[in-house]
Structures are given as C-alpha cells and as structure tokens.
Design a protein around this motif. Sequence first.
Motif, PDB file in Angstrom:
ATOM      1  N   ARG A  90       0.836  -1.203   0.000  1.00 33.06           N
ATOM      2  CA  ARG A  90       0.000   0.000   0.000  1.00 33.06           C
ATOM      3  C   ARG A  90       0.877   1.261   0.000  1.00 33.06           C
ATOM      4  NH1 ARG A  90      -5.339   0.492   1.125  1.00 33.06           N
ATOM      5  NH2 ARG A  90      -5.293  -1.612   0.249  1.00 33.06           N
ATOM      6  N   LEU A  91       1.978   1.221   0.732  1.00 35.56           N
ATOM      7  CA  LEU A  91       2.885   2.365   0.760  1.00 35.56           C
ATOM      8  C   LEU A  91       3.515   2.600  -0.606  1.00 35.56           C
ATOM      9  CD1 LEU A  91       4.420   4.540   2.330  1.00 35.56           C
ATOM     10  CD2 LEU A  91       6.128   2.811   2.921  1.00 35.56           C
ATOM     11  N   ARG A  92       3.883   1.517  -1.294  1.00 36.63           N
ATOM     12  CA  ARG A  92       4.461   1.673  -2.638  1.00 36.63           C
ATOM     13  C   ARG A  92       3.452   2.304  -3.583  1.00 36.63           C
ATOM     14  NH1 ARG A  92       7.066  -3.397  -5.845  1.00 36.63           N
ATOM     15  NH2 ARG A  92       8.685  -3.100  -4.248  1.00 36.63           N
ATOM     16  N   ARG A  93       2.196   1.903  -3.494  1.00 37.29           N
ATOM     17  CA  ARG A  93       1.173   2.484  -4.377  1.00 37.29           C
ATOM     18  C   ARG A  93       0.994   3.967  -4.100  1.00 37.29           C
ATOM     19  NH1 ARG A  93      -4.298  -0.686  -4.469  1.00 37.29           N
ATOM     20  NH2 ARG A  93      -2.966  -2.053  -5.728  1.00 37.29           N
ATOM     21  N   ARG A  94       0.939   4.350  -2.834  1.00 35.95           N
ATOM     22  CA  ARG A  94       0.771   5.769  -2.496  1.00 35.95           C
ATOM     23  C   ARG A  94       1.951   6.594  -2.983  1.00 35.95           C
ATOM     24  NH1 ARG A  94      -0.651   6.406   3.707  1.00 35.95           N
ATOM     25  NH2 ARG A  94      -0.510   8.590   3.008  1.00 35.95           N
ATOM     26  N   ARG A  95       3.142   6.052  -2.881  1.00 33.73           N
ATOM     27  CA  ARG A  95       4.312   6.791  -3.331  1.00 33.73           C
ATOM     28  C   ARG A  95       4.301   6.951  -4.841  1.00 33.73           C
ATOM     29  NH1 ARG A  95       9.641   4.374  -0.597  1.00 33.73           N
ATOM     30  NH2 ARG A  95      10.507   6.062  -1.879  1.00 33.73           N
ATOM     31  N   SER A 130       4.024   6.432 -17.318  1.00 33.76           N
ATOM     32  CA  SER A 130       4.838   5.215 -17.150  1.00 33.76           C
ATOM     33  C   SER A 130       4.784   4.717 -15.720  1.00 33.76           C
ATOM     34  CB  SER A 130       6.281   5.499 -17.563  1.00 33.76           C
ATOM     35  OG  SER A 130       6.349   5.855 -18.923  1.00 33.76           O
ATOM     36  N   ILE A 131       4.821   5.671 -14.755  1.00 31.48           N
ATOM     37  CA  ILE A 131       4.715   5.267 -13.354  1.00 31.48           C
ATOM     38  C   ILE A 131       3.356   4.646 -13.093  1.00 31.48           C
ATOM     39  CG2 ILE A 131       4.760   6.099 -10.982  1.00 31.48           C
ATOM     40  CD1 ILE A 131       6.639   8.306 -11.845  1.00 31.48           C
ATOM     41  N   GLY A 132       2.310   5.262 -13.594  1.00 33.45           N
ATOM     42  CA  GLY A 132       0.969   4.729 -13.393  1.00 33.45           C
ATOM     43  C   GLY A 132       0.775   3.379 -14.058  1.00 33.45           C
ATOM     44  N   TRP A 133       1.366   3.218 -15.254  1.00 37.02           N
ATOM     45  CA  TRP A 133       1.224   1.933 -15.932  1.00 37.02           C
ATOM     46  C   TRP A 133       1.945   0.817 -15.184  1.00 37.02           C
ATOM     47  CZ3 TRP A 133      -2.194   0.306 -19.038  1.00 37.02           C
ATOM     48  CH2 TRP A 133      -2.022  -0.902 -19.732  1.00 37.02           C
ATOM     49  N   GLN A 134       3.090   1.128 -14.564  1.00 35.67           N
ATOM     50  CA  GLN A 134       3.785   0.130 -13.749  1.00 35.67           C
ATOM     51  C   GLN A 134       2.935  -0.279 -12.556  1.00 35.67           C
ATOM     52  OE1 GLN A 134       6.700  -1.441 -14.414  1.00 35.67           O
ATOM     53  NE2 GLN A 134       6.194  -2.722 -12.645  1.00 35.67           N
ATOM     54  N   GLU A 135       2.188   0.677 -11.978  1.00 36.85           N
ATOM     55  CA  GLU A 135       1.310   0.342 -10.873  1.00 36.85           C
ATOM     56  C   GLU A 135       0.166  -0.553 -11.325  1.00 36.85           C
ATOM     57  OE1 GLU A 135       1.589   0.611  -7.732  1.00 36.85           O
ATOM     58  OE2 GLU A 135      -0.415  -0.161  -7.306  1.00 36.85           O
ATOM     59  N   VAL A 136      -0.348  -0.310 -12.525  1.00 37.16           N
ATOM     60  CA  VAL A 136      -1.407  -1.164 -13.069  1.00 37.16           C
ATOM     61  C   VAL A 136      -0.870  -2.578 -13.278  1.00 37.16           C
ATOM     62  CG1 VAL A 136      -2.877  -1.566 -15.066  1.00 37.16           C
ATOM     63  CG2 VAL A 136      -2.694   0.725 -14.103  1.00 37.16           C
ATOM     64  N   ARG A 137       0.320  -2.695 -13.858  1.00 34.00           N
ATOM     65  CA  ARG A 137       0.909  -4.018 -14.092  1.00 34.00           C
ATOM     66  C   ARG A 137       1.141  -4.757 -12.765  1.00 34.00           C
ATOM     67  NH1 ARG A 137       3.663  -5.411 -18.690  1.00 34.00           N
ATOM     68  NH2 ARG A 137       5.387  -6.255 -17.429  1.00 34.00           N
ATOM     69  N   LEU A 176      -3.094   4.456 -21.862  1.00 32.76           N
ATOM     70  CA  LEU A 176      -2.267   3.846 -22.892  1.00 32.76           C
ATOM     71  C   LEU A 176      -1.689   4.895 -23.838  1.00 32.76           C
ATOM     72  CD1 LEU A 176      -4.268   0.618 -23.819  1.00 32.76           C
ATOM     73  CD2 LEU A 176      -1.955   0.726 -22.884  1.00 32.76           C
ATOM     74  N   VAL A 177      -2.521   5.840 -24.263  1.00 29.33           N
ATOM     75  CA  VAL A 177      -2.041   6.889 -25.170  1.00 29.33           C
ATOM     76  C   VAL A 177      -0.952   7.707 -24.495  1.00 29.33           C
ATOM     77  CG1 VAL A 177      -2.717   9.015 -26.369  1.00 29.33           C
ATOM     78  CG2 VAL A 177      -4.184   6.992 -26.485  1.00 29.33           C
ATOM     79  N   ALA A 178      -1.141   7.989 -23.205  1.00 25.30           N
ATOM     80  CA  ALA A 178      -0.132   8.767 -22.486  1.00 25.30           C
ATOM     81  C   ALA A 178       1.178   7.988 -22.358  1.00 25.30           C
ATOM     82  CB  ALA A 178      -0.663   9.144 -21.109  1.00 25.30           C
ATOM     83  N   VAL A 179       1.098   6.685 -22.132  1.00 27.33           N
ATOM     84  CA  VAL A 179       2.300   5.866 -22.057  1.00 27.33           C
ATOM     85  C   VAL A 179       3.041   5.881 -23.380  1.00 27.33           C
ATOM     86  CG1 VAL A 179       3.147   3.510 -21.779  1.00 27.33           C
ATOM     87  CG2 VAL A 179       1.443   4.405 -20.200  1.00 27.33           C
ATOM     88  N   GLU A 180       2.314   5.703 -24.471  1.00 26.37           N
ATOM     89  CA  GLU A 180       2.947   5.679 -25.797  1.00 26.37           C
ATOM     90  C   GLU A 180       3.589   7.024 -26.133  1.00 26.37           C
ATOM     91  OE1 GLU A 180      -0.440   4.506 -27.972  1.00 26.37           O
ATOM     92  OE2 GLU A 180      -0.209   2.361 -27.529  1.00 26.37           O
ATOM     93  N   ARG A 181       2.953   8.091 -25.756  1.00 24.61           N
ATOM     94  CA  ARG A 181       3.552   9.407 -25.998  1.00 24.61           C
ATOM     95  C   ARG A 181       4.843   9.595 -25.190  1.00 24.61           C
ATOM     96  NH1 ARG A 181      -1.821  13.321 -25.838  1.00 24.61           N
ATOM     97  NH2 ARG A 181      -2.624  12.771 -27.923  1.00 24.61           N
ATOM     98  N   GLY A 189       9.287  -8.739  -7.154  1.00 22.61           N
ATOM     99  CA  GLY A 189      10.036  -8.193  -8.271  1.00 22.61           C
ATOM    100  C   GLY A 189      10.590  -6.817  -7.955  1.00 22.61           C
ATOM    101  N   ARG A 190      11.372  -6.297  -8.867  1.00 20.43           N
ATOM    102  CA  ARG A 190      11.941  -4.975  -8.662  1.00 20.43           C
ATOM    103  C   ARG A 190      10.868  -3.915  -8.835  1.00 20.43           C
ATOM    104  NH1 ARG A 190      13.126  -2.128 -13.341  1.00 20.43           N
ATOM    105  NH2 ARG A 190      12.770  -3.239 -15.301  1.00 20.43           N
ATOM    106  N   PRO A 191      10.902  -2.844  -8.048  1.00 25.12           N
ATOM    107  CA  PRO A 191       9.918  -1.766  -8.201  1.00 25.12           C
ATOM    108  C   PRO A 191      10.288  -0.857  -9.370  1.00 25.12           C
ATOM    109  CG  PRO A 191      11.407  -1.249  -6.431  1.00 25.12           C
ATOM    110  CD  PRO A 191      11.812  -2.588  -6.929  1.00 25.12           C
ATOM    111  N   GLY A 192      10.235  -1.407 -10.565  1.00 25.68           N
ATOM    112  CA  GLY A 192      10.667  -0.640 -11.738  1.00 25.68           C
ATOM    113  C   GLY A 192       9.612   0.333 -12.197  1.00 25.68           C
ATOM    114  N   ARG A 193       9.922   0.978 -13.303  1.00 28.67           N
ATOM    115  CA  ARG A 193       9.013   1.960 -13.870  1.00 28.67           C
ATOM    116  C   ARG A 193       8.640   1.542 -15.263  1.00 28.67           C
ATOM    117  NH1 ARG A 193      11.459   7.877 -12.900  1.00 28.67           N
ATOM    118  NH2 ARG A 193       9.768   8.292 -14.351  1.00 28.67           N
TER     119      ARG A 193
END
Length: 817
Positions: free
Chosen positions: A698-703, A716-723, A761-766, A813-817
């Motif tokens: 939960r702390l990782r998500r808030r950060r 990209s940060i938000g998409w990593q949270e979704v994944r 998705l569009v924001a990630v691709e941009r 896993g690693r907290p990547g982006r």
Amino acid sequence: MSGTRIRPSSRRPGGSRLTGRRGSSDEFTRAWAGFDEARATPAGTTPRGPVHSDGVGRADDHDRLTRTEPGRAGQAAVSPILFLLIMLPVGGLAPLLSGSGWWWNTALVVALVLGAALLVRLLPLPAAAPPIAALVAWAITVTVMFAPGDALFGFLPTLGTLDTIRSGLADAGESIALQSVPADPVQPIVLLLALTVGLLAVLADSLVFGLRMPALAGLVPVSILVVPYTVRQQEFDIVLFVVLAATYLLLLFAAGRFGIGLRLRQGENIRAGRNAGRAVLSGALAVLLACFLPGVTPGLTPGSFRPAQSAQLPSVYSSGVDPSIQLSQDLRRTNPVLSLTYSTTSASGLYLKLVNLSDFTTSPWQPEDLSEAAPLGSGFAAPDGLSADVAIQPVTTDVSVTGLRSDWLPVPYPETDVTGLDGDWTVSPGSLTVTGDNTNTTGQDYSVTSLLVQPTPAQLAASASTVPDALQNYLRLPRSISPIIRNTALEVTGSAASNYDKAVALQSYFTSGAFEYSVSAPVEGHYDGGNFAAVATFLSAKSGYCIHFASAMAVMARTLGIPSRIAIGYHPGGAGTRESDDLTTFQVYSDQLHAWPELWFDGIGWLAFEPTPGLGLTPPEYSLPNYTGAAATAPLRDGATSSAVPTTPRAAPQLDSGDVATSDPQVQAAQQGRAWLIAAGIAVLVILLALVPAGWRRLRRRRRLAAMMVDDRPASIGWQEVRDSAKDYRFELLDGETARGFAARLGSLYHMPAEPIEELLVAVEREQFARPGTAGQPDRLVSDVEQIIRALSAQASTADDRRALLLPTSLLGRPGR
C-alpha cells in the motif's frame, strides 16, 4: 508515433497480435525494445547483453554473477559496523570475566586489524593486500601488547615471541581450568581473547570485502556469542541478541547500499546494482524464522529434542574444568540426569568425593597438588591423623557410572582399596583422591573398600589444637581477605575452647535458620562460585548454595586455626533400596552434586561437616551439639534413622515437566495470566508480521501516485502500478510485451473501463516516443489508474482479493518503472 494507429486484433488471454499501418507487430516490438535498451544504457557504454529478436536483453549465464567495486566511502562506512558486530558478542563474555579491561584490550586489537585492512584497501593495491595487512597488524599488535621483550625492535615477532605466546596460551588454559566464575582476567586470558577474536576479525573482514559475502560474516559473532552459554548455564541475554541482530541487518543494508557483494546482473525480478532493501528483508526474515519457527513447528519444539534420560549429556569434571563452575551448572539443570548407581553394605547413604580444594592462597582456589600421586596398584596410605584407638567400620561399595565423565573418581573417604577400574589411575597419598591418567570415569564399574570413622566425644574434646608442619598449608590465607570473614568467625564461636567446639559452633551458625539455600541468588547478586569476595558477600546476603556454605565454613575455620579443605562430590541424597543380601542400592543424580567442608583434628584426622541447609541432609552425628555417649554409632548422613531405612527408590525426574507446581491459587492465577499474556503477545506479533507485506504494498502504491503528480513521466509510473496490481491478482506478465498487448490480455479476463485505460495507454505511448511533458494531465492519469485498480478488485473473487491484499506477489520483483 504520429500517423500510426495500433489496435488489438484479438482478446485471447495468451497474448495479442498487433498490427499497424507502418510495419508488422514484430518490427514494432523490436523498435520498442531497442528504444528501451538505448534508454537503459548510458552513452558511450556497451549494452549488458545481446538484444534478441524478442526484444529482451540477456547476458550469458556465466556473466550474470559479477563483482562491482564498492566506493571508498562505502568501505569506510561498513568497517565500523563490522567492528560493532564483532565486539558486541565479546561483551557477552562479561558474566565469565570480572572488570572491563579485557574488553578494551580486545577492542584495540580488532580496531587495528580492521583499520589496517581498510587503509590498504583504499590504496591502488592488489586484492590480496588487505587481508595480508590485517594479518600483519594482528601479529604486530599481539606482539607489542603481550610479548615485546622477545620481539625484534620491540614489535616484529620472532621465534622467541612464538614460544612466549605458546606458553601464555598454556597458562590461559590452566587459569580457566582453575578459576571460578567470574574469573580474574589475568594476562594469559586476555592474550587468548585478543589472539582469537583478532583472528576472527581478519576472517570477518575477508568475508565481507574479500569474498564479497557479508551475510557469512554473521557466523563470526555467533561463534563468540555461544561461548558463555557453553561454559556456564545462564539466562539468555535478549537485549544483546536484539542489538546484535539489528547490527547484522545494518551490515547487510550497508553492504547492499554501497555495492559490497556478489550481485546478479539485470534479470528477471532482480535489479542490477544495489539491493540493500532486499538484503535487509532476507536477513530479517531469517532472524525471525530462526527465533519463532522452532517454537511453533511440530517436531522442532524443545520437547521434541529432549533425549532419553540415559542419552543426556553427562556431568564433566576434569582437570580442564573448574569444579565449582561445573557444580553450579549441574545444580541448575532443568532435568537432573542419573550420574551413577552404587550398592553398599552401609545402611545409610555415603558422601562420594571427587576432588578437594585446598589451596586458598591464589584467587582461583585450586585442587590439591597431585605431583606425589602414585599408581593405584601401589596401595593406599593410612588416612592422615587417624589414630589406632579411633573406632572404624569397614564398608564395601560397588559403583556403576552412567552419566558422569570425570578425571576424578567418586569414592567415599577414607578408602583403603579400589578394584575393577579400566585404564591407568593414580592416588594422592595425602587426600586419597583417585585421578585418571589419560582416562576417565565414563562407563566404569568398580568396587571400593572404605572406612566409617566413629570418634567418641571424649576423643573429639581431647584433640589438641596444635597443627603438624605437614598440614600448615591447610591454614594459609592471603592477608587481603575481607575482615567480615574473620570477625564473623570470632563472633560465632564466642567462648568455645577447643577446635572441635568451634567447628560445631560454625556448623550450627549456618544451619540455625538465618541462612537460606538458593542457586539463583548468587547469580543475581554476582557472587557465584567459590572465592573470598563471594564468601564475604554471602555472609551478608545469607543466601547461596553448597559451595558458598562450604567455602564460608572452611575459610572461617582457617581464621580460627583449624586446618580445612573443601570437598566436591555427591551428597548421600534420598533413601536407597534394601536388597536381600544386606546391600542397599542408591541412585545418584546430577542435582546431588555437593560441596562440603572437611576439618582436621589431631588424633582423628579429616572429618566432614554439613553446614548447608535446605537439602534435607542431617549433619554427621559427631558434628551435632548434643553429641553424647561413650562411643558413637555409624554417622547418619542422609536423614534416615538407623532402625528404619526406606525401601522406595528415588523416582526418576520427569523430563517433560514444566514449572514446579504450586497449590497457591493466587500463584496459579498469576502463572496463567502470564501465559495468556505471552500467547496474546505472540498472536499480535504474528498478525503484525502477516500485515507487513500489505502495508508495504500500500505504501508503494501511495508513493507512485504521489510521484505521478511531480514526475515528467507520470503515465509510465501509473502503468507500472497497473501491471503490479494485475500481478497481485496472479495475472501473468510477459517479457517484451507492449502496453497494448498487456491491456488486450487483461481485457480478455476483466471488463476494463474503456476511457481510463485508453487515455492511460495513449499517455504511455507518448512518453515512450514523444517529447517529455506531452503525456497529459497528471491528476487525470492518477484518476485513471485508480479506476483501473478498482475495476480489478471489483471483478475478482473474495479469495483473490484477500490474497492480493495480504500476499502481493509484485513485491517479489523490482519496483521498476
């Protein structure tokens, strides 16, 4: 990215086939993977591995394990932590040694060893130079501190230095064998500590910096920490353990933070570089499992490992063990073990002596000198001082040893013959103690012929106060003993005229009810063992066990001019079993180990006294104040009368028993309350530990959501949270998969909100292909991420939802982006 529209052509769970107006999906995947690889590799460097057709960069297996050179600041930060990790358990030796000077001497050696290794490591020298420098610093420091006279120029070791140190180590072993606890830290013992702990410091430094295995450095403090609990039974120091565990975790964190260690290259679930958090988590889990798992796992609980009574460790009494130390350990055993069994023609139990302590002139009280001991086959000399007109009664005793390993043979004094022993044994002409020559009592079966000495009151009263020259050593005392010992002896004996009357008065003083028997009070009061300081404190505290009563009476007798010594062996204990052939069989347990004083009287010789109360022992009849009659019968030493000897053997101790039962309701309630509190504390701790992954996730998500508001790549940060959220629900993540491919597979299992996921998705691709800052509004992207996560939770089963909350697999896993 402009002019290209990518859309999913399939919604199969296994993946999606992506097509576009400019090139196939494989070309798009390779382009995206190549772009990611270019972003991950700094300019002017070589990629970590070849980029395969699937877009995943892989290194050869042998290249995955690499060394990374730590910086100077990191090494300088880790060395002090390593110093604490070594010296903290050395402080745990405090119950065994008095004072603190020995700790500072050892700390100086360790500091110089680690400091020399650190200084050399900061220089551009070969990797073998630091451990060599540490060894040189260790050798020079020990030489300067303990053997400078034999060194070249006062600091370079020579062959003479080795001889001096070897002699010092031998003296250390002898001092340890003879001293009681806490021992005086004489120079040989300090040398032993500095030598061994300094060498362990060299080993620890090599493990951390040379082999790059900081986790193995934890073996060094463990090897030091177990020493006091091996030598002496005592309460476990929880505070020291917690501090030591925290220091160990700090070492792991610092080693990971500063790049000290063997680390894997970029790979699945492993981030290339420093993994300090992973190191600390692994170490903390290992410590917690080691502490709590054995106590709750069936088959690993302490009761599961309790051996049968016959298989328990024996008592150990040898020339390498201080008898008073082993005595205290055996008396504090939770489960007494059967030491030996004997059958005797005596109707009552016998005192079985192992060894005498007679030299009180040095700080550690020493056994008698056995330099004049003769082979057992040469026969026994007559008991010292025993006149022919004193009545004696021969006694035959057959002994079978089961749980005692000793260089000294347990025999009733005075013995006249011993047969049936295996190995070589010697007998001292003065004390009649029997000692093994490269052999011990393990498994021995032998027969002893001894004498019951029965002096009359008239003979005791007529014994002269003069002491022969041969017994003057039994009167020697140092001048520095506490005045309370001498003053108490004079006060207790008062107007007693003869040595015999004084001895009876001393025994009556200790058995009058003013003193209590306790094996714990001396430990709590720091006067455990037998020495002059312990005797002085004991006379004030008036609480102790047999070694304190025997020591006090023996020392006080010497101040009054009565020769004395301390005998260590077994007291008569409980009742025996009467056999049909007029033999009585006794079982002797480790909790019957005992110390008692023996005083010498002219014309009679050495007589045992019993000043220890609280054991149910009746003192010898001749030592009682009301001793009357023309001739005494056989001394009653076990509290049984001569006309009735109980025939019920002593019950073997219950190995699975807990605390001593009590009939007091208040005490029982208090014990039950403590048990419930402990159980509740353990339950709360288990619950808190179970909630740690959920809180961390939960702390990782808030950060991440907070970072999306300020970072230049929020999508990209938000998409990593979704994944990661999908992974928490056990959704498989595929290497090299595009964002839209992942979204297509996710949509095949869950109904995703169309507008939020398309906008994200569009924001990630941009962000991947356009200039920074063109992705979109961060607040809207945060809202999109939250809506997607809520959709996942709403469509999952209750079990999956709880599992995703309590056991989030994304933390692995690693907290990547």
